[in-house]
Design an enzyme around this catalytic site. Structure first.
Site, PDB file in Angstrom:
ATOM      1  N   HIS A  52       0.108  -3.221  -9.520  1.00 42.94           N
ATOM      2  CA  HIS A  52      -0.211  -1.801  -9.702  1.00 42.94           C
ATOM      3  C   HIS A  52       0.077  -1.351 -11.129  1.00 42.94           C
ATOM      4  O   HIS A  52      -0.699  -0.614 -11.727  1.00 42.94           O
ATOM      5  CB  HIS A  52       0.589  -0.933  -8.720  1.00 42.94           C
TER       6      HIS A  52
ATOM      7  N   LYS B 193       3.919  -0.263   4.923  1.00 43.08           N
ATOM      8  CA  LYS B 193       4.882   0.230   5.908  1.00 43.08           C
ATOM      9  C   LYS B 193       5.741   1.309   5.260  1.00 43.08           C
ATOM     10  O   LYS B 193       5.897   1.318   4.032  1.00 43.08           O
ATOM     11  CB  LYS B 193       5.760  -0.909   6.428  1.00 43.08           C
TER      12      LYS B 193
END
Lengths: 278, 186
Positions: free
Chosen positions: B39, B104
């Site tokens: 990222h 999650k």
């Protein structure tokens, strides 16, 4: 004096790393199987079903239960009549190096600032204590970051008392929500000083799941906290449910008259630990 | 619990609007992996005005860093990692057309707002179910940042990947709804 070869330590540690990643211990398996029965949420039940199916596949096919095979944390009890023919920490790290390579485990250790991966999952975190006898007990608890990142430490005031401890533990679990992969095991260290209570909270996680503290007051606090945590309604993965924690374990130690240190170390449901006595 | 809904990326805004918090989904098709280090590099490329290694439009990013594949395996164990660590980067990718993220744990307010604005969903897989999830992955190919190892960007072909919609494009939030339903007064 009994001499222990470092080659034996390396081989035993190599196997510990692989076995801990693939095969869940019986106490954890039993706790998760009870959780699926106790859980009231249908989504929670089905998610716990996936967790059970997962560790069954991992065990049968020799695969890592979780992709986060963790940073390797060791607790070593060194019998004072044992002599090792080389440096212990180097032997443990070599065992980690070999185990993480041969077991196809993820290498998750890096420089804290450059973030450059060491590529062999070393250095391990090693805690050594002296004990009687001529044996060495090596306990490995590989720890993933998902739950470790949600852990906290507070230097409370003595006036905060038991209520303050409860509030801090419950708030820590509440803020963690689904992040640490509930159902979790909550390790709480109370007392000592800044670093002592952190170690106590980690040691608490190594207890057989659900084994109560022998001290009456601490046992009662464990039960109260377990109920309060399950009442939060977080449930498996934060999806909502009646089982948020499999257990709460507390370890305590005397502290300074002016201090009340409390540490909360959170462990995900994939609580991996193995030990060997050499 | 609801019957699973079968979904296949790429998604349009209309596809996304049909998904509601709490829906059980099975994903089949192509998804891309990226976590912290990848990222960071994607955002650095955008800052320099350069092209990303894959087209984000309509796609799903799965937050995962798998274990190395054993001989004969497509991929190693590959369960979701904590999504919150990617919060700082996600709004920018949603703005460019990313339609779904999969991981999650909870997301930040900024990410939730950006999801409503750009019509996107956040889904969760069961953390720790990494060996089970790896069975749904039929093909895995590194398409960028090979040097990052487990953190490289992979193109995965998945069949019936089980996930739960946590945050939908209307502001629905399974974590809040689920927790409220089972919370007991002390």
């Amino acid at each position: 004096m009994r001499t222990i070869q470092t080659t034996e330590i390396i081989e035993k540690v190599r196997k510990l790393c692989i076995n801990a990643a693939y095969y869940l211990e019986d106490d954890v398996v039993a706790a998760i199987r009870s959780a699926v029965k106790a859980e009231e949420s249908p989504l929670g039940k089905s998610s716990l079903g996936q967790i059970i199916e997962n560790f069954e596949i991992a065990g049968k096919e020799d695969l890592p239960i979780c992709q986060d095979t963790g940073i390797a944390v060791f607790f070593v009890e060194y019998g004072r009549e044992a002599h090792i023919n080389g440096p212990l920490e180097e032997a443990i790290n070599e065992g980690v190096r070999q185990g993480y390579k041969d077991g196809y485990l993820r290498k998750s250790v890096c420089h804290p600032l450059t973030r450059l991966n060491t590529n062999d999952n070393t250095p391990a975190i090693i805690h050594i204590s002296m004990t009687e006898g001529d044996k060495i007990k090596i306990k490995l608890a590989p720890k993933g970051a998902g739950s470790e990142n949600m852990s906290k430490l507070a230097m409370l005031k003595p006036a905060d008392g038991i209520d303050g401890i409860k509030k801090f533990v419950v708030e820590t679990v509440k803020n963690a929500g689904g992040n640490p992969c509930p159902p979790i095991i909550v390790g709480v260290g109370i007392g000592g000083n800044f670093e002592k209570c952190a170690i106590l909270s980690k040691k608490a996680l190594l207890r057989h799941i659900g084994s109560p503290n022998p001290d009456n007051a601490l046992r009662e606090l464990e039960q109260n906290l377990h109920t309060a945590i399950n009442n939060l309604g977080i449930g498996t993965m934060g999806f909502g449910g009646t089982v948020t924690a499999l257990a709460v374990h507390i370890e305590a130690h005397p502290c300074h008259i002016a201090s009340l240190p409390v540490a909360v170390n959170i462990q995900c449901h994939a609580s991996r630990h193995k030990e060997v006595i050499i | 619990m609801t019957e699973p809904i079968r979904i296949t990326p790429p998604f349009t805004s209309a596809d996304i609007d049909k998904l509601k918090a709490g829906d059980n989904v099975l994903i089949t098709g192509v998804i891309y992996t990226a976590r912290d280090a990848a990222h960071k590099r994607l955002i650095a490329l955008l800052d320099k005005g350069e092209k990303l290694p894959f087209d984000l439009k309509g796609q799903v990013i799965y937050y995962v860093g798998p274990t190395p594949a054993k001989p004969g395996q497509v991929i190693g164990s590959a369960g979701p990692t904590t999504s919150g660590r990617m919060d700082a980067y996600t709004p920018r990718l949603l703005e460019l057309g990313l339609k779904a993220t999969l991981g999650k744990g909870q997301r930040s307010e900024e990410v939730l707002d950006a999801m409503k604005k750009h019509k996107a969903v956040y889904m969760a897989a069961v953390g720790g179910a990494a060996a089970l999830i790896s069975k749904c992955i039929k093909k895995a190919e590194i398409i960028a940042y090979d040097d990052l190892g487990a953190e490289a960007i992979r193109r995965l072909e998945v069949v019936d990947f089980p996930a739960i919609v946590v945050n939908d494009s209307m502001g629905g939030d399974l974590f809040t709804q689920g927790t409220q339903k089972y919370r007991k007064a002390v």
